[in-house]
Design a protein around this motif. Structure first.
Motif, PDB file in Angstrom:
ATOM      1  N   LEU A  35     -15.954  21.225  58.773  1.00 32.61           N
ATOM      2  CA  LEU A  35     -15.885  21.667  60.512  1.00 32.61           C
ATOM      3  C   LEU A  35     -14.452  22.242  60.308  1.00 32.61           C
ATOM      4  CD1 LEU A  35     -17.473  18.167  61.683  1.00 32.61           C
ATOM      5  CD2 LEU A  35     -18.648  20.518  61.104  1.00 32.61           C
ATOM      6  N   ARG A  36     -13.839  22.311  59.241  1.00 28.05           N
ATOM      7  CA  ARG A  36     -12.252  23.264  59.808  1.00 28.05           C
ATOM      8  C   ARG A  36     -12.088  24.083  59.283  1.00 28.05           C
ATOM      9  NH1 ARG A  36     -10.403  17.955  60.197  1.00 28.05           N
ATOM     10  NH2 ARG A  36     -10.412  17.220  57.511  1.00 28.05           N
ATOM     11  N   SER A  37     -13.736  24.961  58.384  1.00 29.14           N
ATOM     12  CA  SER A  37     -13.986  26.049  58.058  1.00 29.14           C
ATOM     13  C   SER A  37     -13.934  27.386  58.709  1.00 29.14           C
ATOM     14  CB  SER A  37     -14.780  26.194  56.859  1.00 29.14           C
ATOM     15  OG  SER A  37     -15.283  27.300  57.358  1.00 29.14           O
ATOM     16  N   PRO A  38     -12.153  28.032  58.805  1.00 28.83           N
ATOM     17  CA  PRO A  38     -12.152  29.072  59.604  1.00 28.83           C
ATOM     18  C   PRO A  38     -13.907  30.166  59.667  1.00 28.83           C
ATOM     19  CG  PRO A  38     -11.330  28.943  57.521  1.00 28.83           C
ATOM     20  CD  PRO A  38     -11.812  28.071  57.032  1.00 28.83           C
ATOM     21  N   VAL A  39     -15.129  30.448  58.544  1.00 32.79           N
ATOM     22  CA  VAL A  39     -15.912  30.653  58.990  1.00 32.79           C
ATOM     23  C   VAL A  39     -16.957  29.688  60.137  1.00 32.79           C
ATOM     24  CG1 VAL A  39     -18.463  32.162  58.066  1.00 32.79           C
ATOM     25  CG2 VAL A  39     -15.830  31.908  56.618  1.00 32.79           C
ATOM     26  N   LEU A  40     -16.839  29.026  59.653  1.00 36.13           N
ATOM     27  CA  LEU A  40     -17.588  28.283  60.765  1.00 36.13           C
ATOM     28  C   LEU A  40     -17.250  27.717  61.663  1.00 36.13           C
ATOM     29  CD1 LEU A  40     -20.391  26.286  59.451  1.00 36.13           C
ATOM     30  CD2 LEU A  40     -18.816  24.301  59.846  1.00 36.13           C
ATOM     31  N   ARG A  41     -16.046  28.249  61.974  1.00 33.43           N
ATOM     32  CA  ARG A  41     -15.625  27.964  63.561  1.00 33.43           C
ATOM     33  C   ARG A  41     -15.439  29.017  64.450  1.00 33.43           C
ATOM     34  NH1 ARG A  41      -9.914  24.491  63.277  1.00 33.43           N
ATOM     35  NH2 ARG A  41      -9.664  24.646  64.648  1.00 33.43           N
ATOM     36  N   LYS A  42     -15.551  30.456  63.080  1.00 30.98           N
ATOM     37  CA  LYS A  42     -15.876  31.624  63.716  1.00 30.98           C
ATOM     38  C   LYS A  42     -17.326  32.161  64.657  1.00 30.98           C
ATOM     39  CE  LYS A  42     -15.639  36.644  62.180  1.00 30.98           C
ATOM     40  NZ  LYS A  42     -15.795  37.355  61.086  1.00 30.98           N
ATOM     41  N   VAL A  43     -17.819  31.624  63.435  1.00 34.35           N
ATOM     42  CA  VAL A  43     -19.588  31.505  64.542  1.00 34.35           C
ATOM     43  C   VAL A  43     -19.774  30.543  65.462  1.00 34.35           C
ATOM     44  CG1 VAL A  43     -22.131  31.230  63.982  1.00 34.35           C
ATOM     45  CG2 VAL A  43     -20.255  32.130  61.661  1.00 34.35           C
ATOM     46  N   ALA A  44     -19.507  29.026  65.456  1.00 34.36           N
ATOM     47  CA  ALA A  44     -19.034  28.909  66.285  1.00 34.36           C
ATOM     48  C   ALA A  44     -18.942  28.839  67.534  1.00 34.36           C
ATOM     49  CB  ALA A  44     -18.370  26.789  65.930  1.00 34.36           C
ATOM     50  N   ALA A  45     -17.105  30.307  67.486  1.00 33.01           N
ATOM     51  CA  ALA A  45     -16.440  30.651  68.954  1.00 33.01           C
ATOM     52  C   ALA A  45     -17.878  31.747  69.554  1.00 33.01           C
ATOM     53  CB  ALA A  45     -15.596  31.462  68.342  1.00 33.01           C
ATOM     54  N   ARG A  46     -18.930  32.310  68.062  1.00 30.86           N
ATOM     55  CA  ARG A  46     -19.811  33.394  69.148  1.00 30.86           C
ATOM     56  C   ARG A  46     -20.475  32.976  69.663  1.00 30.86           C
ATOM     57  NH1 ARG A  46     -20.938  36.221  63.796  1.00 30.86           N
ATOM     58  NH2 ARG A  46     -18.989  36.650  63.370  1.00 30.86           N
ATOM     59  N   HIS A  47     -21.338  32.024  69.695  1.00 27.92           N
ATOM     60  CA  HIS A  47     -22.557  31.355  70.305  1.00 27.92           C
ATOM     61  C   HIS A  47     -22.120  29.882  71.215  1.00 27.92           C
ATOM     62  CE1 HIS A  47     -25.837  31.972  67.875  1.00 27.92           C
ATOM     63  NE2 HIS A  47     -24.570  32.059  66.703  1.00 27.92           N
ATOM     64  N   GLU A  48     -20.653  29.274  71.419  1.00 29.48           N
ATOM     65  CA  GLU A  48     -20.522  29.034  72.348  1.00 29.48           C
ATOM     66  C   GLU A  48     -20.134  27.933  71.953  1.00 29.48           C
ATOM     67  OE1 GLU A  48     -20.646  30.179  76.393  1.00 29.48           O
ATOM     68  OE2 GLU A  48     -19.074  31.997  76.306  1.00 29.48           O
ATOM     69  N   ALA A  49     -20.522  27.577  70.669  1.00 28.27           N
ATOM     70  CA  ALA A  49     -20.661  25.996  70.002  1.00 28.27           C
ATOM     71  C   ALA A  49     -19.773  24.963  68.733  1.00 28.27           C
ATOM     72  CB  ALA A  49     -22.145  25.632  69.474  1.00 28.27           C
ATOM     73  N   THR A  50     -19.956  23.952  69.225  1.00 25.67           N
ATOM     74  CA  THR A  50     -18.989  23.414  67.629  1.00 25.67           C
ATOM     75  C   THR A  50     -18.982  23.586  66.522  1.00 25.67           C
ATOM     76  OG1 THR A  50     -20.166  21.530  67.406  1.00 25.67           O
ATOM     77  CG2 THR A  50     -18.828  22.040  69.879  1.00 25.67           C
ATOM     78  N   PRO A  51     -18.370  23.492  65.713  1.00 29.30           N
ATOM     79  CA  PRO A  51     -18.406  24.362  64.004  1.00 29.30           C
ATOM     80  C   PRO A  51     -19.479  22.965  63.602  1.00 29.30           C
ATOM     81  CG  PRO A  51     -15.680  24.040  64.410  1.00 29.30           C
ATOM     82  CD  PRO A  51     -16.509  23.789  65.510  1.00 29.30           C
ATOM     83  N   GLY A  52     -19.383  21.407  63.726  1.00 33.72           N
ATOM     84  CA  GLY A  52     -20.184  20.811  63.997  1.00 33.72           C
ATOM     85  C   GLY A  52     -21.476  21.064  64.184  1.00 33.72           C
ATOM     86  N   GLN A  53     -21.877  21.682  65.436  1.00 33.57           N
ATOM     87  CA  GLN A  53     -23.551  22.208  65.742  1.00 33.57           C
ATOM     88  C   GLN A  53     -24.201  23.259  64.945  1.00 33.57           C
ATOM     89  OE1 GLN A  53     -21.680  22.913  70.029  1.00 33.57           O
ATOM     90  NE2 GLN A  53     -23.779  22.038  70.351  1.00 33.57           N
ATOM     91  N   VAL A  54     -22.619  24.244  64.980  1.00 33.85           N
ATOM     92  CA  VAL A  54     -23.360  25.399  63.411  1.00 33.85           C
ATOM     93  C   VAL A  54     -23.586  24.994  62.122  1.00 33.85           C
ATOM     94  CG1 VAL A  54     -22.883  27.450  62.354  1.00 33.85           C
ATOM     95  CG2 VAL A  54     -21.959  27.204  64.756  1.00 33.85           C
ATOM     96  N   ALA A  55     -23.370  23.979  61.009  1.00 32.76           N
ATOM     97  CA  ALA A  55     -22.940  23.332  60.283  1.00 32.76           C
ATOM     98  C   ALA A  55     -24.808  22.669  60.433  1.00 32.76           C
ATOM     99  CB  ALA A  55     -22.858  22.432  60.033  1.00 32.76           C
ATOM    100  N   VAL A  56     -25.069  21.763  61.781  1.00 34.38           N
ATOM    101  CA  VAL A  56     -26.541  21.314  61.980  1.00 34.38           C
ATOM    102  C   VAL A  56     -28.299  22.980  62.223  1.00 34.38           C
ATOM    103  CG1 VAL A  56     -28.078  19.802  63.513  1.00 34.38           C
ATOM    104  CG2 VAL A  56     -25.900  19.051  63.095  1.00 34.38           C
ATOM    105  N   ALA A  57     -27.594  23.643  62.922  1.00 32.18           N
ATOM    106  CA  ALA A  57     -28.256  24.990  62.933  1.00 32.18           C
ATOM    107  C   ALA A  57     -28.672  25.966  61.372  1.00 32.18           C
ATOM    108  CB  ALA A  57     -27.433  25.748  64.175  1.00 32.18           C
ATOM    109  N   TRP A  58     -27.112  25.216  61.297  1.00 31.40           N
ATOM    110  CA  TRP A  58     -27.642  25.590  59.636  1.00 31.40           C
ATOM    111  C   TRP A  58     -28.697  25.090  58.870  1.00 31.40           C
ATOM    112  CZ3 TRP A  58     -27.507  25.071  54.584  1.00 31.40           C
ATOM    113  CH2 TRP A  58     -27.338  25.839  53.118  1.00 31.40           C
TER     114      TRP A  58
END
Ligand SMILES: NC(=O)c1ccc[n+]([C@@H]2O[C@H](COP(=O)([O-])OP(=O)(O)OC[C@H]3O[C@@H](n4cnc5c(N)ncnc54)[C@H](OP(=O)(O)O)[C@@H]3O)[C@@H](O)[C@H]2O)c1
Length: 90
Positions: free
Chosen positions: A13-36
């Motif tokens: 959840l500290r991955s810079p790429v996960l954080r970048k994608v999350a910011a694009r969706h106004e989401a959290t890194p955890g949400q992007v991980a689950v969405a993936w």
């Protein structure tokens, strides 16, 4: 079935790429991980969450649609294995 989809709440959840994608969706890194993990039909995701905020976050992740650019960035950061690999014992 996607086990441990938020990487046990650790380094993933500290991955810079996960954080970048999350910011694009106004989401959290955890949400992007689950969405993936939910991006393909026929796959379910089973994050464990005891914290109510995490439960709500993870449920809301089902509504996130990752774009082709998001998926390409995530695939580059987390390349699929080239051959069969044993899974970690948790
Ligand atoms: N059948 C099998 O072989 C197998 C193997 C491995 C795992 N599993 C299943 O996978 C699930 C849990 O496994 P796991 O604990 O290894 O990994 P996980 O679900 O990836 O991680 C759970 C941890 O992440 C935290 N968390 C949850 N949602 C979060 C979020 N949105 N943001 C930040 N942190 C978050 C949780 O904290 P809080 O509790 O504080 O919310 C908990 O500490 C369970 O459903 C388990 O049954 C099954």
């Amino acid at each position: 079935m996607a086990y441990s989809p938020v990487g046990q709440g650790g380094d993933l959840l500290r991955s810079p790429v996960l954080r970048k994608v999350a910011a694009r969706h106004e989401a959290t890194p955890g949400q992007v991980a689950v969405a993936w993990t939910l991006r393909l039909p026929g796959v379910i995701s089973i994050p464990k969450a005891g914290d109510l905020a995490h439960v709500r976050e993870n449920a809301a992740a089902a509504a996130i649609r990752l774009s082709p650019d998001d998926l390409a960035e995530l695939d580059a950061a987390f390349p699929a294995p080239r051959r069969k690999q044993g899974l970690a014992m948790l």
